[in-house]
Design a protein around this motif. Structure first.
Motif, PDB file in Angstrom:
ATOM      1  N   LYS A 160       0.847  -1.191   0.000  1.00  0.00           N
ATOM      2  CA  LYS A 160       0.000   0.000   0.000  1.00  0.00           C
ATOM      3  C   LYS A 160       0.885   1.246   0.000  1.00  0.00           C
ATOM      4  O   LYS A 160       1.844   1.339   0.769  1.00  0.00           O
ATOM      5  N   LYS A 161       0.537   2.187  -0.854  1.00  0.00           N
ATOM      6  CA  LYS A 161       1.364   3.384  -1.005  1.00  0.00           C
ATOM      7  C   LYS A 161       1.361   4.261   0.241  1.00  0.00           C
ATOM      8  O   LYS A 161       2.222   5.132   0.402  1.00  0.00           O
ATOM      9  N   ASN A 162       0.393   4.076   1.139  1.00  0.00           N
ATOM     10  CA  ASN A 162       0.354   4.875   2.376  1.00  0.00           C
ATOM     11  C   ASN A 162       0.818   4.086   3.599  1.00  0.00           C
ATOM     12  O   ASN A 162       0.610   4.495   4.731  1.00  0.00           O
ATOM     13  N   SER A 163       1.463   2.934   3.351  1.00  0.00           N
ATOM     14  CA  SER A 163       1.935   2.114   4.473  1.00  0.00           C
ATOM     15  C   SER A 163       3.305   2.593   4.930  1.00  0.00           C
ATOM     16  O   SER A 163       4.069   3.189   4.156  1.00  0.00           O
ATOM     17  N   GLN A 164       3.644   2.315   6.190  1.00  0.00           N
ATOM     18  CA  GLN A 164       4.930   2.734   6.730  1.00  0.00           C
ATOM     19  C   GLN A 164       6.088   2.015   6.042  1.00  0.00           C
ATOM     20  O   GLN A 164       7.168   2.586   5.867  1.00  0.00           O
ATOM     21  N   GLU A 165       5.870   0.765   5.602  1.00  0.00           N
ATOM     22  CA  GLU A 165       6.943   0.042   4.921  1.00  0.00           C
ATOM     23  C   GLU A 165       7.251   0.665   3.553  1.00  0.00           C
ATOM     24  O   GLU A 165       8.416   0.721   3.130  1.00  0.00           O
ATOM     25  N   PHE A 166       6.210   1.188   2.887  1.00  0.00           N
ATOM     26  CA  PHE A 166       6.443   1.862   1.614  1.00  0.00           C
ATOM     27  C   PHE A 166       7.167   3.191   1.843  1.00  0.00           C
ATOM     28  O   PHE A 166       8.082   3.557   1.088  1.00  0.00           O
TER      29      PHE A 166
END
Length: 589
Positions: free
Chosen positions: A501-507
């Motif tokens: 997901k583009k809004n995830s912390q990993e991204f």
């Protein structure tokens, strides 16, 4: 910048003042806000004018002081500006400043509202948070105390005399004692002794209402409102001028925060705050902090130290040669409560920052490991290349440990074996040199390698690791979109797109890694090119050594300017004509 973003995310939403600081820790701007979080964040989002953009570029840190109301924050802002004199408060200010009420020092004094303070010309009261109320209060005082109104003394009685708002000094003699009585009355009123006048106005308002004179009653009511607004000075500005420090503290999760409000000449001039883990009794830790606070040479002892009730005052009395007070009510108690409130907010912010930091770092690498089905990548190393048409090719490696940059582990590589533009070969050389040395010196291997590129870069790195070094380390690629922003994570034998997901912390973590390795590569390449462009064109010229080269560059500024000069320009600075001719021939070849 990352630390600044974290601090912005946990700012309180209460009113207060903020202090912007530069890289030297100097306060460069002071502002006030009804909502600290919204106001301070606004500096780092959206469009700004040129002056504000200059300010934002210099901000590397900020501090804040929470107040009980917006009025308090406005007048606290004045005190902080007077203390720090921040240069951007001068650059960004408009033509407005805060109003004062002034009694002029003249034979026939006047009462005026002014924004310019010249102490030698009169007595000033303020500053006032509301200019309209200041003017209305001045009008009220004009009705009660008939000082002169005209700037230039006329030769006949004016309208103000006939309506009872002037004693007519232009025609009649007015004794100095009479002026003194009026000035004393105005002074008492503006210093807050308004009860007598307020009671008189309330009585007149009641009489006007009974007589059905509603317009007059409304006028009295409005004047009462203006008096209240004008005299609503902040709790920060106490009536006495005793130098005092108000201490408050808060404890949570094994940490203590102590906030100190420094009050001088009746004004709050500064807030100091510290946080530290505690291993002792809470009261003992608090008293130890106070004792150490005044051990510092920079902290001058006040006349009084105020602390909260419930503490053993006798203990702290033994520490300090000053009066220790535990106020039980009133304004002084409110100041201690405000210090405690600031300490509580400091702790809340700390824990919020820790929680957010964990989510964006250790939490992000945990989830990244789960998505890729590998062990948690505690140590991630990323590679990127930089060159211009194959000239001065370089490669760099950045290291992230627990989701944070580990700059001591960054590495730079000037590519030695590649003579033509070849991104794959450049990256292969950097990876080979990096992990050959890691194995030789027994350094820790990464849990994951990221390359700035796609399938070709990934396969190149895998071939070096497996075929040449017998290392089995997960390799991922970061592909960019048309706007040169992180778009996709590639992984596996087929370099498949990993669904993130583009809004995830990993991204977001991957974005930070890619931005950092790209920044580091560009910076290293620029420095390399700068050095190469200087050395390659001058060092091969006979008669030009290091000192002469430095002299030439200092005088002409650049190689390009040097190439445009004549032999005479060189001889003027002591360069022999034959050498000057050789320099120009080499530079213009």
């Amino acid at each position: 910048m990352e630390e600044l973003k974290l601090k912005l995310s946990v700012l309180p939403t209460e009113p207060g003042c903020y202090l912007m600081k530069d890289r030297h820790g100097i306060v460069i701007y002071v502002g006030k806000a009804k909502n600290l979080r919204n106001r301070v964040r606004s500096y780092f989002t959206g469009a700004h004018d040129e002056k504000t953009m200059r300010l934002v570029k210099e901000i590397v840190d900020f501090d804040f002081i929470v107040t009980n109301s917006e009025v308090e924050s406005l007048l606290l802002e004045l005190n902080l500006i007077k203390k720090h004199y921040p240069r951007y408060n001068i650059l960004l200010k408009d033509d407005k400043s805060y109003p004062f009420i002034k009694i002029t020092k003249e034979r026939h004094p006047k009462l005026i509202v002014t924004r310019t303070v010249k102490p030698s010309t009169g007595t000033y009261f303020g500053p006032y948070p509301n200019a309209y109320s200041a003017h209305e209060t001045k009008k009220l005082l004009d009705r009660i105390y008939p000082l002169r109104k005209c700037n230039t003394m006329p030769d006949k009685l004016c309208l103000y005399y006939h309506i009872g708002q002037c004693l007519g000094p232009c025609v009649y003699d007015v004794e100095a004692e009479q002026y003194k009585e009026m000035i004393d009355g105005i002074t008492r009123f503006l210093n807050g002794e308004t009860k007598q006048i307020v009671d008189e106005l309330k009585e007149k308002m009641a009489v006007a209402s009974e007589n059905l004179e509603f317009e007059k009653a409304k006028e009295y009511r409005d004047l009462l409102g203006h008096i209240e607004a004008t005299m609503n000075k902040q709790k920060m500005m106490t009536k006495d001028v005793t130098a005092r420090d108000c201490f408050g503290f808060s404890v949570s999760k094994g940490w203590m925060a102590v906030s100190v409000l420094l009050i001088r000449n009746g004004n709050l001039i500064e807030k100091k705050a510290d946080m530290f883990p505690i291993n002792d009794d809470v009261q003992e830790e608090f008293f130890r902090y106070i004792a150490q606070f005044y051990d510092l040479k920079s902290n001058l002892l006040p006349k009084e130290v105020h602390i909260a009730n419930g503490l053993d005052q006798e203990v702290i009395d033994q520490y300090l040669p000053v009066t220790v007070v535990q106020p039980k009510r009133g304004q002084k108690r409110e100041m201690v409560d405000l210090a405690t409130k600031n300490a509580e907010i400091a702790l809340e912010n700390k824990f919020e920052m820790i929680e957010k930091d964990e989510a964006r770092t250790t939490g992000a690498i945990d989830r990244l490991g789960e998505v890729l089905n590998i062990e948690t990548p505690i140590r991630i190393e990323a590679f990127d290349n930089s060159n211009i048409q194959g000239v001065d090719p370089v490669s760099v490696m950045v290291s992230f440990v627990d989701g944070k940059p580990s700059k001591k582990d960054y590495r730079k590589y000037k590519i030695r074996t590649v003579t033509q533009p070849d991104d794959y070969a450049s990256m292969a050389e950097a990876v080979r040199r990096r992990y050959t040395r890691v194995r030789k010196e027994g350094l820790p291997l990464p849990d994951m390698i990221i390359v700035d590129g796609g399938v070709g870069h990934m396969n190149t790195v895998k071939a070096v690791l497996l075929d040449e070094l017998s290392l089995d380390i997960p390799v991922a690629g970061l592909a960019k979109n048309d706007k040169h922003k992180t778009a996709e994570l590639l992984y596996g034998d087929q370099a498949a797109i990993v669904p993130l997901k583009k809004n995830s912390q990993e991204f977001y973590l991957l974005q930070r890694i890619q931005d950092e390795v790209h920044r580091f590569a560009i910076s290293f390449h620029r420095n390399t090119r700068r050095k190469t462009s200087v050395t390659s064109r001058l060092d091969d010229i006979e008669g030009v050594g290091p000192k002469r080269k430095q002299k030439l560059l200092t005088h002409f500024g650049s190689i390009k300017r040097m190439s445009e000069k004549q032999v005479e320009d060189f001889t003027e600075i002591g360069i022999p004509a034959p050498i000057a001719e050789r320099i120009l021939e080499a530079l213009n070849a």
